[in-house]
Design a protein around this motif. Structure first.
Motif, PDB file in Angstrom:
ATOM      1  N   CYS A  86       0.829  -1.207   0.000  1.00 48.71           N
ATOM      2  CA  CYS A  86       0.000   0.000   0.000  1.00 48.71           C
ATOM      3  C   CYS A  86       0.869   1.265   0.000  1.00 48.71           C
ATOM      4  CB  CYS A  86      -0.897  -0.020   1.236  1.00 48.71           C
ATOM      5  SG  CYS A  86      -1.933   1.429   1.389  1.00 48.71           S
ATOM      6  N   HIS A  88       0.127   4.005   1.391  1.00 47.15           N
ATOM      7  CA  HIS A  88       0.007   4.775   2.630  1.00 47.15           C
ATOM      8  C   HIS A  88       1.168   4.447   3.563  1.00 47.15           C
ATOM      9  CE1 HIS A  88      -2.121   5.269   6.767  1.00 47.15           C
ATOM     10  NE2 HIS A  88      -1.450   6.376   6.473  1.00 47.15           N
ATOM     11  N   ARG A  89       1.119   3.304   4.191  1.00 45.44           N
ATOM     12  CA  ARG A  89       2.208   2.959   5.104  1.00 45.44           C
ATOM     13  C   ARG A  89       2.805   1.597   4.799  1.00 45.44           C
ATOM     14  NH1 ARG A  89       0.378   3.925  10.999  1.00 45.44           N
ATOM     15  NH2 ARG A  89       2.532   3.319  11.403  1.00 45.44           N
ATOM     16  N   GLY A  90       2.414   1.028   3.669  1.00 46.86           N
ATOM     17  CA  GLY A  90       3.130  -0.158   3.193  1.00 46.86           C
ATOM     18  C   GLY A  90       2.539  -1.495   3.521  1.00 46.86           C
ATOM     19  N   SER A  91       1.307  -1.547   3.993  1.00 47.89           N
ATOM     20  CA  SER A  91       0.716  -2.860   4.306  1.00 47.89           C
ATOM     21  C   SER A  91       0.615  -3.730   3.044  1.00 47.89           C
ATOM     22  CB  SER A  91      -0.687  -2.652   4.886  1.00 47.89           C
ATOM     23  OG  SER A  91      -1.359  -3.886   4.981  1.00 47.89           O
ATOM     24  N   CYS A 105      -7.032  -1.631   0.782  1.00 45.92           N
ATOM     25  CA  CYS A 105      -6.016  -1.963   1.789  1.00 45.92           C
ATOM     26  C   CYS A 105      -6.695  -2.383   3.090  1.00 45.92           C
ATOM     27  CB  CYS A 105      -5.097  -0.770   2.037  1.00 45.92           C
ATOM     28  SG  CYS A 105      -3.856  -1.157   3.290  1.00 45.92           S
ATOM     29  N   TYR A 107      -5.676  -2.260   6.040  1.00 43.98           N
ATOM     30  CA  TYR A 107      -5.244  -1.561   7.255  1.00 43.98           C
ATOM     31  C   TYR A 107      -6.080  -0.302   7.522  1.00 43.98           C
ATOM     32  CZ  TYR A 107      -1.670  -0.589  10.852  1.00 43.98           C
ATOM     33  OH  TYR A 107      -1.000  -0.388  12.034  1.00 43.98           O
ATOM     34  N   HIS A 108      -5.993   0.719   6.639  1.00 37.92           N
ATOM     35  CA  HIS A 108      -6.751   1.949   6.865  1.00 37.92           C
ATOM     36  C   HIS A 108      -7.756   2.230   5.754  1.00 37.92           C
ATOM     37  CE1 HIS A 108      -2.669   2.356   8.656  1.00 37.92           C
ATOM     38  NE2 HIS A 108      -3.370   2.669   9.726  1.00 37.92           N
ATOM     39  N   GLY A 109      -7.886   1.261   4.832  1.00 41.68           N
ATOM     40  CA  GLY A 109      -8.969   1.343   3.851  1.00 41.68           C
ATOM     41  C   GLY A 109      -8.704   2.179   2.607  1.00 41.68           C
ATOM     42  N   TRP A 110      -7.474   2.493   2.267  1.00 41.69           N
ATOM     43  CA  TRP A 110      -7.229   3.153   0.979  1.00 41.69           C
ATOM     44  C   TRP A 110      -7.706   2.207  -0.123  1.00 41.69           C
ATOM     45  CZ3 TRP A 110      -2.233   6.480   0.089  1.00 41.69           C
ATOM     46  CH2 TRP A 110      -2.127   7.436   1.089  1.00 41.69           C
TER      47      TRP A 110
HETATM   48  S1  FES Z   1      -1.289   0.946   5.096  1.00 38.89           S
HETATM   49 FE1  FES Z   1      -2.775   0.829   3.546  1.00 38.89          FE
HETATM   50  S2  FES Z   1      -4.295   2.213   4.108  1.00 38.89           S
HETATM   51 FE2  FES Z   1      -2.788   2.397   5.620  1.00 38.89          FE
END
Ligand code: FES
Ligand SMILES: [Fe+2]
Length: 370
Positions: A86, A88-91, A105, A107-110
């Motif tokens: 991802c 955002h932060r790499g999930s 994603c 994790y935070h839904g992007w």
């Molecule tokens: S790591 Fe993907 S939305 Fe935060």
């Protein structure tokens, strides 16, 4: 081997001179790390069949050592490959295989469109200056050829066509995209990845290990040709009466040369793909290192789509025989690896009928050096 010696073999048709190979190459963890870094992270590798991802949104995740890549068919039918990470932060985004309308994603839904563009960010106002239009998933090189999807982790790698070179034209009559699997299976083997590949191209062991199986069907020793880093080996198949009769009834009318009809052609497409090609069926083996003394063999046996009657029967019969021969090989390569892993023997002496192994190590040398 020195740089000068290995640079001799790059022309079409030439093969590596038979030489010694250091046994440390099969057991040394540092050598394996170099192979991963300099070869597997830079070469074109088959990922799956194009037919695995036919519909829009169909995806498949693949692991390359510590990296995960997702291949997906986008809304316009185009194949895309991304690092499975991802923005955002790499999930990690997706797991396994399946079908999605968009990539969300966990994790935070992007949310991303199937072409990798970022289309939705929850509570976007909480970010300072987020350039969403530029935040696409990180692409991975991806191409299709021969009914296979190929990936390359190196953004600077030459195109697949260039990497395959003349071997692409050689394989064209086999119409690989028309082949469909009878069986696809992954075997975890306790041998170095090279051990498995080399065994399939080593003709020297055939009368000893396969004396009562495949050995009797082969007329002559191998005729080996180098195609840059790749090799092709021709094994003439015994022209006994029944085989001629069968050939006449199974010919699918492809533009095969007489040699293609009468011989088994083994292609080692560097670094890790083997194809045993015949007009009626195809064996594909791809080998990935797991550790110095473990590898994964992705085995596939294919028949032509729509094969009927005798051709179909022949393909299934050969598949059963192929699995038997594979068992003979598994037994011997495990013994080989056990012997070599003691480290007592420093160098292997290669026979002329193991010239494909020489050529393969020449290619490894070039990739580690360049
Ligand atoms: S790591 Fe993907 S939305 Fe935060
Ligand atoms: Fe064998």
């Amino acid at each position: 081997m020195g740089a000068e010696e290995s640079s001799k073999i790059l022309q079409l048709g030439s093969v590596e001179p038979v030489r010694k190979v250091a046994t440390s190459r099969y057991i040394d963890p540092e050598f394996l790390e170099l192979e991963k870094e300099r070869i597997f992270r830079r070469a074109w590798l088959v990922a799956c069949r194009s037919s695995d991802l036919e519909r829009s949104g169909a995806y498949r995740c693949l692991s390359y050592f510590d990296e995960s890549v997702v291949i997906i068919r986008d809304q316009n039918g185009e194949l895309r490959a991304f690092h499975n990470t991802c923005r955002h932060r790499g999930s990690k985004l997706l797991e396994g295989c399946g079908r999605v309308k968009e990539i969300t994603c966990p994790y935070h839904g992007w949310r991303y469109d199937l072409d990798g563009s970022l289309n939705a960010v929850p509570k976007a106002e909480g970010f300072e200056r987020l350039a969403t239009s530029r935040m696409k998933l990180l692409p991975v090189r991806c191409e299709s050829w021969g009914g296979f999807i190929w990936l390359n982790l190196d953004p600077k790698a030459p195109p697949l066509e260039q990497s395959l070179g003349a071997i692409k034209d050689e394989l064209a009559p086999y119409r690989l995209d028309e082949m469909e699997a009878i069986e696809r299976k992954t075997f975890r083997l306790s041998v170095n990845w090279k051990t498995m590949l080399e065994n399939v191209t080593d003709y020297y062991h055939v009368p000893v290990v396969h004396g009562r199986s495949v050995g009797v069907h082969v007329d002559s020793g191998p005729d080996l040709t180098g195609f840059g880093d790749h090799t092709r080996q021709r094994l003439d198949i015994a022209a006994y009466e029944f085989r001629r009769w069968l050939d006449a009834r199974c010919s699918r009318g492809g533009p095969y040369s007489d040699k293609q009809l009468r011989a088994l052609h083994k292609y080692l497409i560097f670094p890790n793909l083997l194809m045993n090609a015949l007009p009626y069926h195809l064996t594909v083996m791809q080998v990935f290192p797991v550790s110095t003394q473990q590898c994964d063999l992705h085995y596939g046996f294919y028949k032509r789509r729509g094969a009927r009657g005798l051709e179909r029967l022949r393909a299934y019969g050969t598949w059963v025989a192929s699995r038997y021969i594979l068992r003979e090989d598994f037994q011997i390569i495990h013994r080989f690896q056990q012997g070599i892993s003691t480290g007592r023997l420093k160098n292997q002496q290669l026979h002329a009928e193991e010239a494909a192994t020489s050529h393969f190590h020449g290619a490894i040398d070039r990739w580690l050096r360049d």
